[in-house]
Write a protein that holds these residues in place. Structure first.
Motif, PDB file in Angstrom:
ATOM      1  N   MET A 213       0.825  -1.233  -0.036  1.00 22.77           N
ATOM      2  CA  MET A 213       0.018   0.005  -0.108  1.00 22.77           C
ATOM      3  C   MET A 213       0.736   1.018  -0.146  1.00 22.77           C
ATOM      4  SD  MET A 213      -3.392  -0.389   2.467  1.00 22.77           S
ATOM      5  CE  MET A 213      -2.574  -0.614   3.827  1.00 22.77           C
ATOM      6  N   ALA A 214       1.810   1.310   0.733  1.00 22.88           N
ATOM      7  CA  ALA A 214       2.880   2.319   0.905  1.00 22.88           C
ATOM      8  C   ALA A 214       3.308   2.892  -0.453  1.00 22.88           C
ATOM      9  CB  ALA A 214       3.877   2.342   1.841  1.00 22.88           C
ATOM     10  N   ALA A 232      11.950   3.760  -9.616  1.00 16.98           N
ATOM     11  CA  ALA A 232      11.653   3.551  -8.191  1.00 16.98           C
ATOM     12  C   ALA A 232      10.403   2.606  -8.105  1.00 16.98           C
ATOM     13  CB  ALA A 232      11.560   4.484  -7.214  1.00 16.98           C
ATOM     14  N   ALA A 233       9.350   3.095  -8.951  1.00 13.82           N
ATOM     15  CA  ALA A 233       8.171   2.277  -9.052  1.00 13.82           C
ATOM     16  C   ALA A 233       8.313   0.800  -9.618  1.00 13.82           C
ATOM     17  CB  ALA A 233       7.162   3.176  -9.854  1.00 13.82           C
ATOM     18  N   ASP A 234       9.106   0.749 -10.632  1.00 15.98           N
ATOM     19  CA  ASP A 234       9.262  -0.473 -11.250  1.00 15.98           C
ATOM     20  C   ASP A 234      10.080  -1.282 -10.178  1.00 15.98           C
ATOM     21  OD1 ASP A 234       8.149   0.209 -13.708  1.00 15.98           O
ATOM     22  OD2 ASP A 234       9.989   0.647 -14.595  1.00 15.98           O
ATOM     23  N   GLN A 235      10.885  -0.832  -9.329  1.00 15.46           N
ATOM     24  CA  GLN A 235      11.745  -1.533  -8.418  1.00 15.46           C
ATOM     25  C   GLN A 235      10.749  -2.005  -7.410  1.00 15.46           C
ATOM     26  OE1 GLN A 235      15.127  -2.507  -8.678  1.00 15.46           O
ATOM     27  NE2 GLN A 235      14.259  -3.838  -7.237  1.00 15.46           N
ATOM     28  N   ARG A 236       9.944  -1.260  -7.113  1.00 15.43           N
ATOM     29  CA  ARG A 236       9.093  -1.488  -5.943  1.00 15.43           C
ATOM     30  C   ARG A 236       7.938  -2.691  -6.461  1.00 15.43           C
ATOM     31  NH1 ARG A 236       8.783   4.169  -4.869  1.00 15.43           N
ATOM     32  NH2 ARG A 236       7.053   4.304  -6.246  1.00 15.43           N
ATOM     33  N   ARG A 238       9.009  -4.912  -8.571  1.00 14.52           N
ATOM     34  CA  ARG A 238       9.835  -6.334  -8.649  1.00 14.52           C
ATOM     35  C   ARG A 238      10.193  -6.823  -7.208  1.00 14.52           C
ATOM     36  NH1 ARG A 238      12.239  -3.316 -12.797  1.00 14.52           N
ATOM     37  NH2 ARG A 238      14.131  -2.541 -11.386  1.00 14.52           N
ATOM     38  N   ASP A 239      10.277  -5.778  -6.475  1.00 13.11           N
ATOM     39  CA  ASP A 239      10.332  -6.322  -5.188  1.00 13.11           C
ATOM     40  C   ASP A 239       9.226  -7.243  -4.434  1.00 13.11           C
ATOM     41  OD1 ASP A 239      13.063  -5.219  -4.977  1.00 13.11           O
ATOM     42  OD2 ASP A 239      12.553  -3.484  -3.935  1.00 13.11           O
ATOM     43  N   SER A 240       7.989  -6.443  -4.692  1.00 16.66           N
ATOM     44  CA  SER A 240       6.830  -7.049  -4.162  1.00 16.66           C
ATOM     45  C   SER A 240       6.560  -8.405  -4.475  1.00 16.66           C
ATOM     46  CB  SER A 240       5.543  -6.060  -4.640  1.00 16.66           C
ATOM     47  OG  SER A 240       5.206  -6.343  -5.889  1.00 16.66           O
ATOM     48  N   MET A 241       7.007  -8.802  -5.930  1.00 18.89           N
ATOM     49  CA  MET A 241       6.957 -10.147  -6.556  1.00 18.89           C
ATOM     50  C   MET A 241       7.797 -11.095  -5.763  1.00 18.89           C
ATOM     51  SD  MET A 241       4.621  -9.818  -8.749  1.00 18.89           S
ATOM     52  CE  MET A 241       4.591 -11.251  -9.673  1.00 18.89           C
ATOM     53  N   ARG A 242       8.602 -10.819  -5.010  1.00 26.99           N
ATOM     54  CA  ARG A 242       9.563 -11.562  -4.237  1.00 26.99           C
ATOM     55  C   ARG A 242       9.635 -11.335  -2.833  1.00 26.99           C
ATOM     56  NH1 ARG A 242      12.951  -9.302  -7.996  1.00 26.99           N
ATOM     57  NH2 ARG A 242      14.004  -8.109  -6.339  1.00 26.99           N
ATOM     58  N   GLY A 243       8.550 -10.365  -2.065  1.00 28.43           N
ATOM     59  CA  GLY A 243       8.484 -10.147  -0.916  1.00 28.43           C
ATOM     60  C   GLY A 243       7.700 -11.174   0.220  1.00 28.43           C
ATOM     61  N   ILE A 246       3.560 -11.118  -0.252  1.00 24.96           N
ATOM     62  CA  ILE A 246       2.715 -11.660  -1.543  1.00 24.96           C
ATOM     63  C   ILE A 246       2.648 -13.151  -1.304  1.00 24.96           C
ATOM     64  CG2 ILE A 246       4.712 -12.418  -3.064  1.00 24.96           C
ATOM     65  CD1 ILE A 246       2.832 -11.423  -5.491  1.00 24.96           C
ATOM     66  N   LYS A 247       3.891 -13.662  -0.435  1.00 27.17           N
ATOM     67  CA  LYS A 247       3.655 -15.050   0.028  1.00 27.17           C
ATOM     68  C   LYS A 247       2.618 -15.197   0.833  1.00 27.17           C
ATOM     69  CE  LYS A 247       8.752 -15.633  -0.415  1.00 27.17           C
ATOM     70  NZ  LYS A 247      10.149 -15.655   0.266  1.00 27.17           N
ATOM     71  N   GLU A 248       2.322 -14.456   2.004  1.00 26.03           N
ATOM     72  CA  GLU A 248       1.307 -14.565   2.787  1.00 26.03           C
ATOM     73  C   GLU A 248      -0.127 -14.297   1.904  1.00 26.03           C
ATOM     74  OE1 GLU A 248      -1.373 -14.600   5.937  1.00 26.03           O
ATOM     75  OE2 GLU A 248       0.337 -15.665   5.578  1.00 26.03           O
ATOM     76  N   GLY A 249      -0.248 -13.280   1.249  1.00 24.69           N
ATOM     77  CA  GLY A 249      -1.450 -12.851   0.517  1.00 24.69           C
ATOM     78  C   GLY A 249      -2.038 -14.225  -0.190  1.00 24.69           C
ATOM     79  N   ILE A 250      -0.898 -14.896  -1.138  1.00 25.42           N
ATOM     80  CA  ILE A 250      -1.416 -15.976  -2.134  1.00 25.42           C
ATOM     81  C   ILE A 250      -1.712 -17.145  -1.119  1.00 25.42           C
ATOM     82  CG2 ILE A 250      -0.482 -17.628  -3.471  1.00 25.42           C
ATOM     83  CD1 ILE A 250       1.134 -15.385  -4.828  1.00 25.42           C
ATOM     84  N   LYS A 251      -1.002 -17.354  -0.106  1.00 24.39           N
ATOM     85  CA  LYS A 251      -1.307 -18.303   0.820  1.00 24.39           C
ATOM     86  C   LYS A 251      -2.635 -18.210   1.498  1.00 24.39           C
ATOM     87  CE  LYS A 251       0.486 -20.980   4.832  1.00 24.39           C
ATOM     88  NZ  LYS A 251       1.447 -20.999   5.958  1.00 24.39           N
ATOM     89  N   ALA A 252      -2.889 -17.076   1.924  1.00 22.13           N
ATOM     90  CA  ALA A 252      -4.242 -16.946   2.580  1.00 22.13           C
ATOM     91  C   ALA A 252      -5.261 -16.855   1.687  1.00 22.13           C
ATOM     92  CB  ALA A 252      -4.386 -15.417   3.179  1.00 22.13           C
ATOM     93  N   PHE A 253      -4.987 -16.682   0.535  1.00 25.37           N
ATOM     94  CA  PHE A 253      -6.084 -16.904  -0.585  1.00 25.37           C
ATOM     95  C   PHE A 253      -6.595 -18.339  -0.996  1.00 25.37           C
ATOM     96  CE2 PHE A 253      -7.612 -17.204  -5.012  1.00 25.37           C
ATOM     97  CZ  PHE A 253      -8.387 -16.100  -5.320  1.00 25.37           C
TER      98      PHE A 253
END
Length: 261
Positions: A213-214, A232-236, A238-243, A246-253
């Motif tokens: 969100m930030a 910077a936006a592109d880096q954020r 890319r970082d989110s795809m390995r963060g 996203i692991k918790e979000g996909i697992k919870a889904f």
């Protein structure tokens, strides 16, 4: 919301779980902002942003108004001063811009009227939920004041050129339904439902991924201002795809449960 304290004071901070609430607290003067209040707001913003447990900020006022804006006596003193000094507008501008760029999502709980510079303070929040008896008034043209650049830009980017001209150049007072129509209000509710509506949105925001969100808030604000840092936006992204989020979000889904960020 917490009850008003007996005497006027600088803005009051309350933290409850993932939510921080800042309440402007000069009700006898419609929560008029003084120089010391601006300093205190910056300190509170810094404190909120430094606390990872805080996921959402609610900004509101004590009593029957949100805020009457900045103390005009201070503006008048600077106007007649022989020595040039930091203007009231520039000091106020720092606070409003700091609020707009705060990492956590922000909700302005408009408990009543919003006037002068406080219209920009509320506009710097991500969402504005107001009572159906609220009104707003930007008197710069009647005061002979050219409003600060970033404030005008915020009006234009968030409300559109025509609405910005109407509010700044006519100095017209408008009511809550018109505030809703032009997009100033995110939602309009009767006073008895104000806290319920704020709670609903605050709980949604507090439950979402804070880092994602930030980053998205920053990108959206930069897009709106025409100042996007694409790298910077592109880096954020890319970082989110390995963060971890996203692991918790996909697992919870997959497990059909709310995520725990």
């Amino acid at each position: 919301m917490p009850d008003a304290v007996e005497t006027a004071s600088a803005p009051v901070l309350d933290i409850s779980g993932a939510r921080a609430t800042i309440r402007l607290n000069r009700p006898k003067h419609l929560n008029r902002l003084e120089a010391q209040d601006l300093d205190e707001l910056v300190k509170l913003f810094d404190r909120i942003e430094a606390d990872p447990a805080i996921r959402v900020l609610v900004l509101t006022g004590t009593g029957r108004a949100f805020s009457a804006g900045y103390d005009l006596n201070s503006v008048a003193e600077r106007a007649v001063s022989a020595k040039e000094q930091q203007s009231a507008g520039s000091a106020f501008e720092v606070v409003v811009n700091r609020l707009e760029d705060l990492a956590v999502p922000t909700i302005c709980r408009l408990n009543g009227g919003v006037y002068g510079g406080s219209t920009d303070l509320a506009l710097a929040c991500d969402f504005r939920i107001g009572v159906d008896t609220a009104e707003m008034f930007m008197p710069a043209a009647r005061l002979g004041l050219h409003y600060y650049r970033s404030g005008i830009k915020r009006y234009v980017t968030r409300l559109g050129v025509d609405n910005a001209k109407m509010l700044f150049l006519t100095a017209s007072r408008i009511t809550a339904p018109e505030m809703l129509r032009i997009g100033y209000l995110t939602a309009m509710v009767p006073i008895e439902f104000l806290d319920e509506e704020v709670d609903k949105l605050a709980n949604i925001l507090a439950g979402n991924a804070p880092v994602a969100m930030a980053g998205m808030k920053r990108t959206i604000n930069e897009f709106a201002r025409g100042e996007l840092d694409e790298t910077a936006a592109d880096q954020r992204h890319r970082d989110s795809m390995r963060g971890e989020e996203i692991k918790e979000g996909i697992k919870a889904f997959a497990e059909k449960r709310p995520p725990r960020f």
